[in-house]
Design a protein around this motif. Sequence first.
Motif, PDB file in Angstrom:
ATOM      1  N   ILE A  86       0.857  -1.191   0.000  1.00 56.43           N
ATOM      2  CA  ILE A  86       0.000   0.000   0.000  1.00 56.43           C
ATOM      3  C   ILE A  86       0.889   1.235   0.000  1.00 56.43           C
ATOM      4  O   ILE A  86       1.470   1.602   1.010  1.00 56.43           O
ATOM      5  CB  ILE A  86      -0.939  -0.002   1.224  1.00 56.43           C
TER       6      ILE A  86
ATOM      7  N   SER B 113      -2.827   7.958  -5.177  1.00 51.94           N
ATOM      8  CA  SER B 113      -2.794   9.106  -6.076  1.00 51.94           C
ATOM      9  C   SER B 113      -2.747   8.634  -7.534  1.00 51.94           C
ATOM     10  O   SER B 113      -2.501   7.460  -7.817  1.00 51.94           O
ATOM     11  CB  SER B 113      -1.548   9.927  -5.716  1.00 51.94           C
TER      12      SER B 113
ATOM     13  N   GLY C  55       5.020   7.514  -6.565  1.00 47.61           N
ATOM     14  CA  GLY C  55       6.271   7.954  -5.952  1.00 47.61           C
ATOM     15  C   GLY C  55       6.169   8.730  -4.664  1.00 47.61           C
ATOM     16  O   GLY C  55       7.140   8.843  -3.929  1.00 47.61           O
TER      17      GLY C  55
ATOM     18  N   SER D  46       8.718  10.470  -1.727  1.00 50.94           N
ATOM     19  CA  SER D  46      10.032  10.012  -2.181  1.00 50.94           C
ATOM     20  C   SER D  46      10.371  10.608  -3.544  1.00 50.94           C
ATOM     21  O   SER D  46      11.530  10.933  -3.823  1.00 50.94           O
ATOM     22  CB  SER D  46      10.038   8.484  -2.280  1.00 50.94           C
TER      23      SER D  46
ATOM     24  N   VAL E 199       9.435  13.496  -4.727  1.00 52.51           N
ATOM     25  CA  VAL E 199       9.732  14.932  -4.700  1.00 52.51           C
ATOM     26  C   VAL E 199      10.972  15.214  -3.850  1.00 52.51           C
ATOM     27  O   VAL E 199      11.366  16.362  -3.675  1.00 52.51           O
ATOM     28  CB  VAL E 199       8.545  15.769  -4.170  1.00 52.51           C
TER      29      VAL E 199
ATOM     30  N   GLY F 137      15.053  14.800  -2.407  1.00 48.88           N
ATOM     31  CA  GLY F 137      16.375  14.928  -3.011  1.00 48.88           C
ATOM     32  C   GLY F 137      16.965  13.586  -3.421  1.00 48.88           C
ATOM     33  O   GLY F 137      17.956  13.534  -4.143  1.00 48.88           O
ATOM     34  N   GLY F 138      16.375  12.508  -2.937  1.00 51.63           N
ATOM     35  CA  GLY F 138      16.851  11.177  -3.316  1.00 51.63           C
ATOM     36  C   GLY F 138      18.137  10.753  -2.615  1.00 51.63           C
ATOM     37  O   GLY F 138      18.705   9.709  -2.932  1.00 51.63           O
TER      38      GLY F 138
ATOM     39  N   ALA G 209       2.834   1.034   3.344  1.00 57.35           N
ATOM     40  CA  ALA G 209       3.923   1.950   2.986  1.00 57.35           C
ATOM     41  C   ALA G 209       3.304   3.244   2.477  1.00 57.35           C
ATOM     42  O   ALA G 209       3.725   3.807   1.478  1.00 57.35           O
ATOM     43  CB  ALA G 209       4.815   1.314   1.915  1.00 57.35           C
TER      44      ALA G 209
ATOM     45  N   SER H 255       5.234  17.424   1.749  1.00 59.21           N
ATOM     46  CA  SER H 255       5.010  16.222   0.943  1.00 59.21           C
ATOM     47  C   SER H 255       3.780  16.433   0.053  1.00 59.21           C
ATOM     48  O   SER H 255       3.031  17.384   0.247  1.00 59.21           O
ATOM     49  CB  SER H 255       4.763  15.043   1.885  1.00 59.21           C
TER      50      SER H 255
ATOM     51  N   ALA I 267      -1.532  13.526  -0.666  1.00 57.15           N
ATOM     52  CA  ALA I 267      -2.249  12.247  -0.482  1.00 57.15           C
ATOM     53  C   ALA I 267      -1.864  11.572   0.825  1.00 57.15           C
ATOM     54  O   ALA I 267      -2.496  10.577   1.216  1.00 57.15           O
ATOM     55  CB  ALA I 267      -1.971  11.312  -1.656  1.00 57.15           C
TER      56      ALA I 267
ATOM     57  N   TRP J 266       9.697  14.478  10.615  1.00 66.13           N
ATOM     58  CA  TRP J 266      10.963  14.989  10.069  1.00 66.13           C
ATOM     59  C   TRP J 266      10.714  16.481   9.872  1.00 66.13           C
ATOM     60  O   TRP J 266      10.213  16.909   8.837  1.00 66.13           O
ATOM     61  CB  TRP J 266      11.308  14.312   8.747  1.00 66.13           C
TER      62      TRP J 266
ATOM     63  N   LEU K 122       8.793  17.200   6.515  1.00 68.36           N
ATOM     64  CA  LEU K 122       8.896  16.430   5.276  1.00 68.36           C
ATOM     65  C   LEU K 122       7.904  15.277   5.312  1.00 68.36           C
ATOM     66  O   LEU K 122       7.543  14.711   4.283  1.00 68.36           O
ATOM     67  CB  LEU K 122      10.309  15.863   5.118  1.00 68.36           C
TER      68      LEU K 122
ATOM     69  N   GLY L 190       8.715   2.796   6.197  1.00 68.52           N
ATOM     70  CA  GLY L 190       8.663   4.203   5.794  1.00 68.52           C
ATOM     71  C   GLY L 190       7.903   5.032   6.812  1.00 68.52           C
ATOM     72  O   GLY L 190       7.724   4.640   7.966  1.00 68.52           O
ATOM     73  N   ASN L 191       7.403   6.165   6.351  1.00 70.69           N
ATOM     74  CA  ASN L 191       6.837   7.129   7.283  1.00 70.69           C
ATOM     75  C   ASN L 191       5.509   6.706   7.904  1.00 70.69           C
ATOM     76  O   ASN L 191       5.048   7.322   8.855  1.00 70.69           O
ATOM     77  CB  ASN L 191       6.667   8.485   6.593  1.00 70.69           C
TER      78      ASN L 191
ATOM     79  N   ALA M  31      18.524   9.893   5.683  1.00 71.97           N
ATOM     80  CA  ALA M  31      18.196   8.887   6.698  1.00 71.97           C
ATOM     81  C   ALA M  31      16.756   8.416   6.580  1.00 71.97           C
ATOM     82  O   ALA M  31      16.439   7.278   6.941  1.00 71.97           O
ATOM     83  CB  ALA M  31      18.451   9.444   8.094  1.00 71.97           C
ATOM     84  N   THR M  32      15.854   9.255   6.094  1.00 78.58           N
ATOM     85  CA  THR M  32      14.456   8.824   6.058  1.00 78.58           C
ATOM     86  C   THR M  32      14.242   7.824   4.923  1.00 78.58           C
ATOM     87  O   THR M  32      13.582   6.811   5.092  1.00 78.58           O
ATOM     88  CB  THR M  32      13.484  10.020   5.941  1.00 78.58           C
TER      89      THR M  32
HETATM   90  C1  LIG Z   1      11.384  18.341  -0.584  1.00 79.19           C
HETATM   91  C2  LIG Z   1      11.774  17.104   0.148  1.00 79.19           C
HETATM   92  C3  LIG Z   1      13.078  16.613   0.027  1.00 79.19           C
HETATM   93  C4  LIG Z   1      13.443  15.459   0.702  1.00 79.19           C
HETATM   94  N1  LIG Z   1      14.696  14.970   0.517  1.00 79.19           N
HETATM   95  C5  LIG Z   1      15.036  13.806   1.113  1.00 79.19           C
HETATM   96  C6  LIG Z   1      16.288  13.188   0.842  1.00 79.19           C
HETATM   97  O1  LIG Z   1      17.064  13.648   0.002  1.00 79.19           O
HETATM   98  N2  LIG Z   1      16.590  12.040   1.517  1.00 79.19           N
HETATM   99  C7  LIG Z   1      15.722  11.477   2.415  1.00 79.19           C
HETATM  100  O2  LIG Z   1      16.060  10.451   2.994  1.00 79.19           O
HETATM  101  N3  LIG Z   1      14.515  12.016   2.646  1.00 79.19           N
HETATM  102  C8  LIG Z   1      14.150  13.140   2.006  1.00 79.19           C
HETATM  103  N4  LIG Z   1      12.912  13.658   2.224  1.00 79.19           N
HETATM  104  C9  LIG Z   1      11.968  12.911   3.073  1.00 79.19           C
HETATM  105  C10 LIG Z   1      11.510  11.656   2.317  1.00 79.19           C
HETATM  106  O3  LIG Z   1      11.151  12.036   1.005  1.00 79.19           O
HETATM  107  C11 LIG Z   1      10.324  10.958   2.969  1.00 79.19           C
HETATM  108  O4  LIG Z   1      10.538  10.810   4.335  1.00 79.19           O
HETATM  109  C12 LIG Z   1      10.165   9.580   2.324  1.00 79.19           C
HETATM  110  O5  LIG Z   1      10.055   9.742   0.941  1.00 79.19           O
HETATM  111  C13 LIG Z   1       8.958   8.809   2.820  1.00 79.19           C
HETATM  112  O6  LIG Z   1       8.863   7.638   2.035  1.00 79.19           O
HETATM  113  P1  LIG Z   1       7.613   6.661   2.161  1.00 79.19           P
HETATM  114  O7  LIG Z   1       7.819   5.619   1.121  1.00 79.19           O
HETATM  115  O8  LIG Z   1       7.410   6.265   3.546  1.00 79.19           O
HETATM  116  O9  LIG Z   1       6.348   7.593   1.788  1.00 79.19           O
HETATM  117  P2  LIG Z   1       5.968   8.349   0.463  1.00 79.19           P
HETATM  118  O10 LIG Z   1       7.135   8.482  -0.435  1.00 79.19           O
HETATM  119  O11 LIG Z   1       5.260   9.575   0.867  1.00 79.19           O
HETATM  120  O12 LIG Z   1       4.963   7.348  -0.244  1.00 79.19           O
HETATM  121  C14 LIG Z   1       3.716   7.053   0.319  1.00 79.19           C
HETATM  122  C15 LIG Z   1       2.758   6.767  -0.814  1.00 79.19           C
HETATM  123  O13 LIG Z   1       1.579   6.174  -0.288  1.00 79.19           O
HETATM  124  C16 LIG Z   1       0.456   6.680  -0.980  1.00 79.19           C
HETATM  125  N5  LIG Z   1      -0.746   6.463  -0.189  1.00 79.19           N
HETATM  126  C17 LIG Z   1      -1.210   7.183   0.866  1.00 79.19           C
HETATM  127  N6  LIG Z   1      -2.375   6.652   1.311  1.00 79.19           N
HETATM  128  C18 LIG Z   1      -2.641   5.558   0.529  1.00 79.19           C
HETATM  129  C19 LIG Z   1      -3.707   4.626   0.471  1.00 79.19           C
HETATM  130  N7  LIG Z   1      -4.743   4.679   1.305  1.00 79.19           N
HETATM  131  N8  LIG Z   1      -3.662   3.647  -0.480  1.00 79.19           N
HETATM  132  C20 LIG Z   1      -2.627   3.582  -1.374  1.00 79.19           C
HETATM  133  N9  LIG Z   1      -1.606   4.474  -1.358  1.00 79.19           N
HETATM  134  C21 LIG Z   1      -1.598   5.437  -0.415  1.00 79.19           C
HETATM  135  C22 LIG Z   1       0.818   8.125  -1.179  1.00 79.19           C
HETATM  136  O14 LIG Z   1       0.041   8.692  -2.212  1.00 79.19           O
HETATM  137  C23 LIG Z   1       2.297   8.016  -1.535  1.00 79.19           C
HETATM  138  O15 LIG Z   1       2.465   7.869  -2.919  1.00 79.19           O
HETATM  139  C24 LIG Z   1      12.511  14.798   1.540  1.00 79.19           C
HETATM  140  C25 LIG Z   1      11.208  15.258   1.641  1.00 79.19           C
HETATM  141  C26 LIG Z   1      10.828  16.405   0.948  1.00 79.19           C
HETATM  142  C27 LIG Z   1       9.415  16.874   1.052  1.00 79.19           C
END
Ligand SMILES: Cc1cc2nc3c(=O)[nH]c(=O)nc-3n(C[C@H](O)[C@H](O)[C@H](O)COP(=O)(O)OP(=O)(O)OC[C@H]3O[C@@H](n4cnc5c(N)ncnc54)[C@H](O)[C@@H]3O)c2cc1C
Lengths: 228, 539
Positions: free
Chosen positions: B9, B35, B39, B42, B44, B46-47, B250, B274, B277, B300, B475, B504-505, B520-521
Amino acid sequence: MISGTHTVEIDTSPEALWDYLMEFDNWAQFVVGFQKFRIVDERTSVWTLRGDVGVLAREVDLEVVMLEQEPGRRATYSITGITERLEGTGTFEISPRGASGAQAASAARQAADAEPSTMERRKRQSWWRRLVRRWALATLRRQHGEYARAQRAESSASRSSGPAGSASAQTGAAVGLGAVFTFALEVTPGGPMAPMVEMLMRPLLAPSAEDFSTRIREQLEGTSHARD
Amino acid sequence: MPETDVIIIGSGAAGLTAALTAAGADLEVTVLEKSGLIGGTSAVSGGSIWAPVNRWLLKQGGHDSREDALAYLEAITLGNGDPDLLVAFTDNVNPMLEFVVKHTGIEFEVNPDHPDYQPHLPGAHTGGRTIQGGLFDSSQLPEPLRDRLRKSSSGVPITRLEVDTWGMDTLENWDWTLLADRMSKGIVGMGSALIGELLHGAVQRGAVVRTAAPARELVRDTAGRVCGVAVDGESGTRDILHARRGVVLASGGFEWNPDFVQRFLGRPMVAPASPPANTGDGLAMSIAIGAGLGNMSEAWWGPMIQPTGDSYDNAPLFRPTSSLRTLPGGLIVNARGRRFVNEAMNYNDMAKALANFDPVAYSYPNQPCWLVFDERFRKSYSVATCTPDSPTPNWMATASTLAELARTVGIDPDGLEHQVREFNSHAVRGEDPEFHRGESVYDTYRGDARVIPNRTLRPLEEGPYYAVPLLLGCLGTKGGPLTDASGQVIDIWGTPIPGLFACGNVAASAFGTGYPGAGATLAAGMTFGYLAGQALAAS
Ligand SMILES: Cc1cc2nc3c(=O)[nH]c(=O)nc-3n(C[C@H](O)[C@H](O)[C@H](O)COP(=O)(O)OP(=O)(O)OC[C@H]3O[C@@H](n4cnc5c(N)ncnc54)[C@H](O)[C@@H]3O)c2cc1C
């Protein structure tokens, strides 16, 4: 510099079209991303537009100043970014429909095809720019859907204004009271990001010009219900 | 009933790493993404990825050790982190990266200069733990996924290392012709590139990714095992998708859910950076089946700028200020005109000062606050997307004197004038005796190298002066269901919930209140996504 031009035929007199165009309230909502405008004085207005590029949208303020006007025929406005670096012009051209009107439409279309050189020659560059580039994209996508529906709905009226002039203008078949309306938009983005802005905006200007002129035609001819 | 082995998810880096791992083990995988774009945060981002003892550093002759990493993680979590999770992270982040490299086209480079976020703590390193990937050509993706790869708000196809080289706040130094050319070819960078690579790898191994498919509920069998998900279809239907092995949450944080923010976060966070969604759906789904929760008041954190009128995905766009705050010629003050923090501090810890509470006044004295700077600053650096040569936007107040500026935005004019005099008297020598700005190796990673003796400090000079509000943002949040070291969710009594994983978050972060370093995230999300994928493959 990037540009877009579109010509449509409208079932209204050139005079009525001119009067309509001189009242911004009549058509402001058809400008891509329109949010609001404010009249500063007789020649000057300030516009706020919202542009979309993909998921990003931004509001931009533009100053629009009347540069020249030939009542009933032509009006040219300069466009200068207040919150973004960009310059441009927007031009309305009107001619009567009929044999000569058809020629005018076809000439306008040729001018549109030869855009870059024509524009450079005229030295009236630029316009909405980067603002529009961004905002236009998402908005246009939405509008294109509506426009396509509208076109389908009115296809029986066979008054399509395809790129560069309507079928009726090209065949000279149009009859009766009517005006040929050409809208031309030129924009030159400024600042270090100009290459990116140009790249993003380039594909959007022609659809913006088409959408704008088509919506005006629909409103004046009372066909806008076809959008529903 | 439609069936698959594993349902993921959310299509952020955590979810897609889990998908890649499970698909790489020949499991049938379906990723559900709420959405229309793939992606999440993650994409949007810096990767950057934070990986202690990574091979790219070691190859360059750098040194690091497991002991240092664990000592640092213990210190940055104030000793409150779950040691099992910290060990699991430390021991698996590099195997995860090797796996990802092997199954995607990613090529990482080490950033030898990026310091850890609290470089004075035991085990911290002054560079080499952050790695960064390259560009990704999205035309490699099959239709329709190609057009569904999320891009950042700028959408600029640039690498993290190019940003560092060209200067994050000197947009006029960027090679915009090159960037436009890349963009026209469908090339993406940073977080989008990371997601593009993971997505490409996962779909090549058979994973199915469904967009506009929000998961709404977890389904359990009579034995309590999570065995499926109720998902909304595009036509408004709600279907049950069955999972033979299990489900991985996730779905990111809850930062865009004002109700959850108010209920759980201990700070008045108003500016999530972020995509919108992320409304805590995974959190709600896990609460509904009795998951134990942890770290609920944490995020964060980061101080954000909001260029009024900019929006992303139809929600206000809040932009991080990582390097802007460190530039000389500016300072951050509250409504009394007083500084309250080292402006160049890492964003996570610095932003906590925005949320300080004054028990006597019974208010948050540093809300609102402003970045105030002089004309030289304005003419030298970009503020968000406002380049030095751009007209001053309406979200940037300006006035010819400090007192006038203060009155315009609502700062005490005497307080600001007094603060700037005091600040200037030390800044002229490159010093900040009150908050020690520019003294740590972290502070001086950014700043302006042309300014000496302290690249983050100089006195404010001639006007006009400018002020931009800074908002307490994040973030993403990092509280949610507790997990064990394999990423499996545990219930309120500490017992693993069969068939349910979180990474993840959406999950309770192993890092507690801390942010160890750049990347780190993503690193933690991807590592626990990898572990969840492995556990499912072994189940
Ligand atoms: C501008 C910016 C720069 C950053 N740069 C960095 C960096 O360089 N390095 C770093 O480590 N961290 C960075 N971060 C933080 C990092 O991007 C996030 O902490 C990380 O991407 C979270 O990953 P995730 O997979 O847990 O969640 P996300 O990448 O947010 O993915 C979660 C996904 O789940 C989907 N979703 C939500 N609800 C549902 C549902 N009910 N059903 C199905 N899908 C759903 C969402 O639409 C989303 O696509 C940055 C953040 C920002 C905003």
